[in-house]
Motif scaffolding. Structure first.
Motif, PDB file in Angstrom:
ATOM      1  N   ALA A  22      20.431 -53.768  68.758  1.00 34.05           N
ATOM      2  CA  ALA A  22      21.333 -52.991  69.614  1.00 34.05           C
ATOM      3  C   ALA A  22      20.772 -52.895  71.039  1.00 34.05           C
ATOM      4  O   ALA A  22      21.511 -53.001  72.018  1.00 34.05           O
ATOM      5  CB  ALA A  22      21.542 -51.595  69.034  1.00 34.05           C
ATOM      6  N   LYS A  23      19.467 -52.723  71.134  1.00 35.86           N
ATOM      7  CA  LYS A  23      18.845 -52.550  72.448  1.00 35.86           C
ATOM      8  C   LYS A  23      19.008 -53.795  73.313  1.00 35.86           C
ATOM      9  O   LYS A  23      18.991 -53.718  74.532  1.00 35.86           O
ATOM     10  CB  LYS A  23      17.351 -52.209  72.252  1.00 35.86           C
ATOM     11  N   ASN A  24      19.160 -54.956  72.676  1.00 35.54           N
ATOM     12  CA  ASN A  24      19.189 -56.214  73.415  1.00 35.54           C
ATOM     13  C   ASN A  24      20.572 -56.828  73.608  1.00 35.54           C
ATOM     14  O   ASN A  24      20.684 -57.927  74.136  1.00 35.54           O
ATOM     15  CB  ASN A  24      18.260 -57.221  72.735  1.00 35.54           C
ATOM     16  N   CYS A  25      21.611 -56.105  73.154  1.00 32.49           N
ATOM     17  CA  CYS A  25      22.969 -56.639  73.315  1.00 32.49           C
ATOM     18  C   CYS A  25      23.738 -55.821  74.352  1.00 32.49           C
ATOM     19  O   CYS A  25      23.545 -54.627  74.474  1.00 32.49           O
ATOM     20  CB  CYS A  25      23.715 -56.595  71.986  1.00 32.49           C
ATOM     21  N   HIS A  26      24.615 -56.505  75.081  1.00 32.05           N
ATOM     22  CA  HIS A  26      25.467 -55.797  76.032  1.00 32.05           C
ATOM     23  C   HIS A  26      26.716 -55.242  75.360  1.00 32.05           C
ATOM     24  O   HIS A  26      27.294 -54.258  75.810  1.00 32.05           O
ATOM     25  CB  HIS A  26      25.874 -56.727  77.173  1.00 32.05           C
ATOM     26  N   VAL A  27      27.127 -55.908  74.302  1.00 34.91           N
ATOM     27  CA  VAL A  27      28.306 -55.474  73.556  1.00 34.91           C
ATOM     28  C   VAL A  27      28.133 -56.012  72.132  1.00 34.91           C
ATOM     29  O   VAL A  27      27.455 -57.019  71.927  1.00 34.91           O
ATOM     30  CB  VAL A  27      29.603 -55.979  74.252  1.00 34.91           C
ATOM     31  N   VAL A  28      28.679 -55.293  71.165  1.00 35.31           N
ATOM     32  CA  VAL A  28      28.551 -55.720  69.764  1.00 35.31           C
ATOM     33  C   VAL A  28      29.938 -55.768  69.139  1.00 35.31           C
ATOM     34  O   VAL A  28      30.757 -54.881  69.354  1.00 35.31           O
ATOM     35  CB  VAL A  28      27.641 -54.752  68.965  1.00 35.31           C
ATOM     36  N   THR A  29      30.196 -56.835  68.393  1.00 35.10           N
ATOM     37  CA  THR A  29      31.450 -56.898  67.655  1.00 35.10           C
ATOM     38  C   THR A  29      31.127 -57.231  66.199  1.00 35.10           C
ATOM     39  O   THR A  29      29.963 -57.407  65.840  1.00 35.10           O
ATOM     40  CB  THR A  29      32.428 -57.917  68.293  1.00 35.10           C
ATOM     41  N   CYS A  30      32.145 -57.253  65.342  1.00 34.71           N
ATOM     42  CA  CYS A  30      31.861 -57.541  63.939  1.00 34.71           C
ATOM     43  C   CYS A  30      32.861 -58.548  63.427  1.00 34.71           C
ATOM     44  O   CYS A  30      33.947 -58.702  63.962  1.00 34.71           O
ATOM     45  CB  CYS A  30      31.900 -56.270  63.118  1.00 34.71           C
ATOM     46  N   GLU A  31      32.448 -59.265  62.404  1.00 38.38           N
ATOM     47  CA  GLU A  31      33.316 -60.321  61.895  1.00 38.38           C
ATOM     48  C   GLU A  31      33.741 -60.000  60.466  1.00 38.38           C
ATOM     49  O   GLU A  31      34.247 -60.852  59.765  1.00 38.38           O
ATOM     50  CB  GLU A  31      32.603 -61.675  61.984  1.00 38.38           C
ATOM     51  N   PHE A  32      33.549 -58.731  60.079  1.00 39.01           N
ATOM     52  CA  PHE A  32      33.753 -58.319  58.691  1.00 39.01           C
ATOM     53  C   PHE A  32      33.796 -56.804  58.751  1.00 39.01           C
ATOM     54  O   PHE A  32      32.948 -56.197  59.409  1.00 39.01           O
ATOM     55  CB  PHE A  32      32.533 -58.817  57.893  1.00 39.01           C
ATOM     56  N   GLU A  33      34.791 -56.180  58.117  1.00 39.37           N
ATOM     57  CA  GLU A  33      34.854 -54.719  58.295  1.00 39.37           C
ATOM     58  C   GLU A  33      34.033 -53.938  57.281  1.00 39.37           C
ATOM     59  O   GLU A  33      33.763 -52.748  57.467  1.00 39.37           O
ATOM     60  CB  GLU A  33      36.286 -54.180  58.389  1.00 39.37           C
ATOM     61  N   HIS A  34      33.561 -54.614  56.227  1.00 38.25           N
ATOM     62  CA  HIS A  34      32.844 -53.880  55.185  1.00 38.25           C
ATOM     63  C   HIS A  34      31.345 -53.880  55.466  1.00 38.25           C
ATOM     64  O   HIS A  34      30.568 -54.521  54.773  1.00 38.25           O
ATOM     65  CB  HIS A  34      33.177 -54.475  53.822  1.00 38.25           C
ATOM     66  N   ILE A  35      30.991 -53.175  56.512  1.00 38.00           N
ATOM     67  CA  ILE A  35      29.605 -53.130  56.949  1.00 38.00           C
ATOM     68  C   ILE A  35      29.072 -51.724  56.687  1.00 38.00           C
ATOM     69  O   ILE A  35      29.791 -50.745  56.854  1.00 38.00           O
ATOM     70  CB  ILE A  35      29.511 -53.479  58.444  1.00 38.00           C
ATOM     71  N   GLU A  36      27.807 -51.684  56.297  1.00 33.88           N
ATOM     72  CA  GLU A  36      27.188 -50.388  55.988  1.00 33.88           C
ATOM     73  C   GLU A  36      27.344 -49.399  57.142  1.00 33.88           C
ATOM     74  O   GLU A  36      27.081 -49.743  58.297  1.00 33.88           O
ATOM     75  CB  GLU A  36      25.692 -50.600  55.758  1.00 33.88           C
ATOM     76  N   GLU A  37      27.697 -48.180  56.794  1.00 30.39           N
ATOM     77  CA  GLU A  37      27.946 -47.137  57.786  1.00 30.39           C
ATOM     78  C   GLU A  37      26.744 -46.942  58.728  1.00 30.39           C
ATOM     79  O   GLU A  37      26.908 -46.762  59.931  1.00 30.39           O
ATOM     80  CB  GLU A  37      28.271 -45.831  57.048  1.00 30.39           C
ATOM     81  N   SER A  38      25.534 -47.019  58.185  1.00 31.47           N
ATOM     82  CA  SER A  38      24.340 -46.776  59.005  1.00 31.47           C
ATOM     83  C   SER A  38      24.207 -47.843  60.106  1.00 31.47           C
ATOM     84  O   SER A  38      23.772 -47.549  61.227  1.00 31.47           O
ATOM     85  CB  SER A  38      23.090 -46.775  58.136  1.00 31.47           C
ATOM     86  N   LEU A  39      24.603 -49.067  59.796  1.00 28.31           N
ATOM     87  CA  LEU A  39      24.537 -50.142  60.792  1.00 28.31           C
ATOM     88  C   LEU A  39      25.562 -49.901  61.891  1.00 28.31           C
ATOM     89  O   LEU A  39      25.268 -50.020  63.087  1.00 28.31           O
ATOM     90  CB  LEU A  39      24.801 -51.501  60.136  1.00 28.31           C
TER      91      LEU A  39
END
Lengths: 358, 358
Positions: free
Chosen positions: B54-71
């Motif tokens: 997270a510290k090294n990205c300017h923006v984050v997206t996802c390619e799958f909606e079933h991702i652990e809540e903590s992430l």
């Protein structure tokens, strides 16, 4: 299948990006680990590691013909297109002599050592074009001689023993290119004609034109067969005012005038190169839509009017991620449109946008 | 700009391949370093390394909606589309209730805990569809109930406290989807309609159809705005025999029914996702040519009749390089043609070729 690429430039980069889709792995050999193709390779090798590189690849191709002889020799048993074609391409004199020997049409030419250049030039009507034998691409080592007094200036950059090609200046109507592909089993496909516009020896833009020049198609088909080539062959032609078609030069690799195929054709030149060298059936070279391309020369991403360019319908950016240098090919913009006129209009707008900000 | 992707699957893989051209860098987070997107990323992070990621990205997206809540929480300040949309998508019950609350048309539905399923089913005319609340994709946790006696079998796979969605069975004329994209400044584009054919809950093939269904276009445009979505939204619809349009489900990410856009549209869904999240103007969603796609399910590269497939004009292979598992999406073939009928014919031929060899 693991494919090795000699050279990490943008041609290799696009080959890797296209080849990923076919499930190939890529090893790239380049002295600069930050070169475009290195950044997307499975593994990167330095020229010193060429033996390990060769041992781990099923086939090797190159994206640049000016590669050190020792490297070529180390991979020659795996190399497609084969050694003899690259050798031919590394000397402008050998290349032109090959055309002459095989009866292909070229501008009148001769050659001479630097020290004899002035003498030999007397046989030519000026202007004439003088080109150094080696490392000829993007207008490098190339001079338009309007008056023999210019020769003194040219010779300052070259040793007296260096060989030069001298060509009659062709006052052409337009420059065009054809790209052909031939696979191991001798299947051949030729892409549509593009008309090319150079600026100072470097391609600035090109676009597809809905014409067929049968003579040129016959030449490229026959050249691929004469060379027993497997892979791509790009041939640049002059269309002369008297209707004659002359070969300017050829390149046995993906070609800048074929970048539009990534968005404009059923199969890109890069995918067809891979199909050819992997002994797969060739893909269709048909056009999806009228297409074109603009090179981004010596510009940085920050210099560009991204808003303007990306707002243009059918403009697709390819950014190579190289360090900016004057007139260096930093990226290109592919363009598709519904008509040739629309493509030409868009190219014009892009050129205007680029000039606005440079 | 450096873009982070949560998930290393094929959707991320195609996003990276497209995004390279725009000059973006990619960091991918996945527990499997051999996942498709990891193999083309600039760097790969495990779920344990999410803070550094997270510290090294300017923006984050996802390619799958079933991702652990903590992430999701660790990157939520950078996440596009935003947290609330993913949350909605992770529960089939919340998703359907959202449609009901906002007045969007869906099949009649209800929900119940596993232990109350039989009771609740009595309110429905059979057949009905019963779906587990969580991890719903590719037909997982989904059952067609023709007779209440089947419920016993369903419950064997689930705990009594698990929640289920119950839906009326829709006897549709056809299934279709729309993919929309919306950027940070609220600019919106919608791709052409594709008609989709599933096999056992998994998309088998789809193709573009030259029809407009205004009601569906209004729904997706309004959904993107209601959700204040930045990025892609794919909506699957039923076109019912009585002419009604019902929402089946949505996905706030690149969608399998939009893979054809890589070869068929002026701008692919993957590039438009990146333009949206990078606050760039959206690209045209216009069709270059009639297009389609066939999924390669549970097949290996060796099983495939590559000769046959690659000989087909306008067929383009995308091979994800994943380990073969039964009915797993291993790759797909995009198809373009001059007419819709030609595309349909090619798809038919591909399906035949695939069956021949499986």
């Amino acid at each position: 299948m693991r494919i090795g690429i000699l050279g990490g430039g943008q041609l290799g980069w696009m080959t890797v990006l296209e080849g990923r889709k076919l499930g190939f792995e890529f090893f790239v050999l380049d002295s600069d680990p930050k070169a475009p193709a290195c950044r997307v390779a499975d593994a990167v090798f330095t020229p010193e590691q060429v033996e390990v590189f060769a041992k781990n690849c099923h086939v090797v191709t190159c994206e640049f013909e000016h590669i050190e002889e020792s490297l070529i020799e180390a991979v020659s048993h795996l190399l497609v297109p084969s050694h003899h074609i690259l050798k031919l391409k590394r000397s402008r004199i050998e290349e032109k002599s090959f055309y002459r020997k095989m009866g292909y049409p070229t501008a009148h030419f001769s050659f001479a050592k630097a020290k004899d250049l002035l003498h030999e030039l007397k046989e030519f009507r000026l202007p004439a074009i003088v080109k150094s034998e080696k490392l000829g691409y993007d207008g490098k080592g190339q001079y338009k001689i309007e008056h023999t007094s210019q020769i003194e200036e040219v010779l300052k950059n070259h040793s007296p023993q260096e060989n030069f090609l001298i060509e009659e200046f062709v006052d052409f109507l337009f420059e065009f290119s054809l790209i052909g592909v031939r696979n191991k089993r001798g299947q051949v496909r030729v892409y549509p004609i593009t008309v090319n516009y150079h600026d100072g020896g470097i391609l600035l833009y090109n676009y597809t034109k809905n014409i067929q020049i049968k003579e040129a198609e016959d030449i490229i088909t026959s050249l691929m067969s004469d060379l027993n080539l497997v892979g791509l062959l790009a041939v640049e032609f002059f269309f002369c005012k008297d209707g004659k078609v002359l070969i300017n030069e050829m390149a046995p690799r993906p070609h800048n005038t074929g970048h539009y195929t990534l968005d404009g054709c059923y199969t890109s030149q890069f995918e067809n190169l891979l199909r050819a060298i992997a002994d797969l059936p060739l893909g269709s070279t048909k056009l999806k839509l009228p297409s074109g391309m603009v090179n981004l020369l010596g510009i940085s991403l920050e210099d560009m009017d991204m808003e303007g360019i990306l707002s243009m319908e059918g403009a697709k950016l390819y950014w190579y991620g190289k360090e900016k240098r004057e007139r260096r090919k930093m990226g290109h913009i592919n363009v598709v449109g519904e008509t040739q006129e629309q493509v030409a209009e868009k190219i014009k707008s892009i050129l205007e946008l680029l000039h606005q900000r440079i």
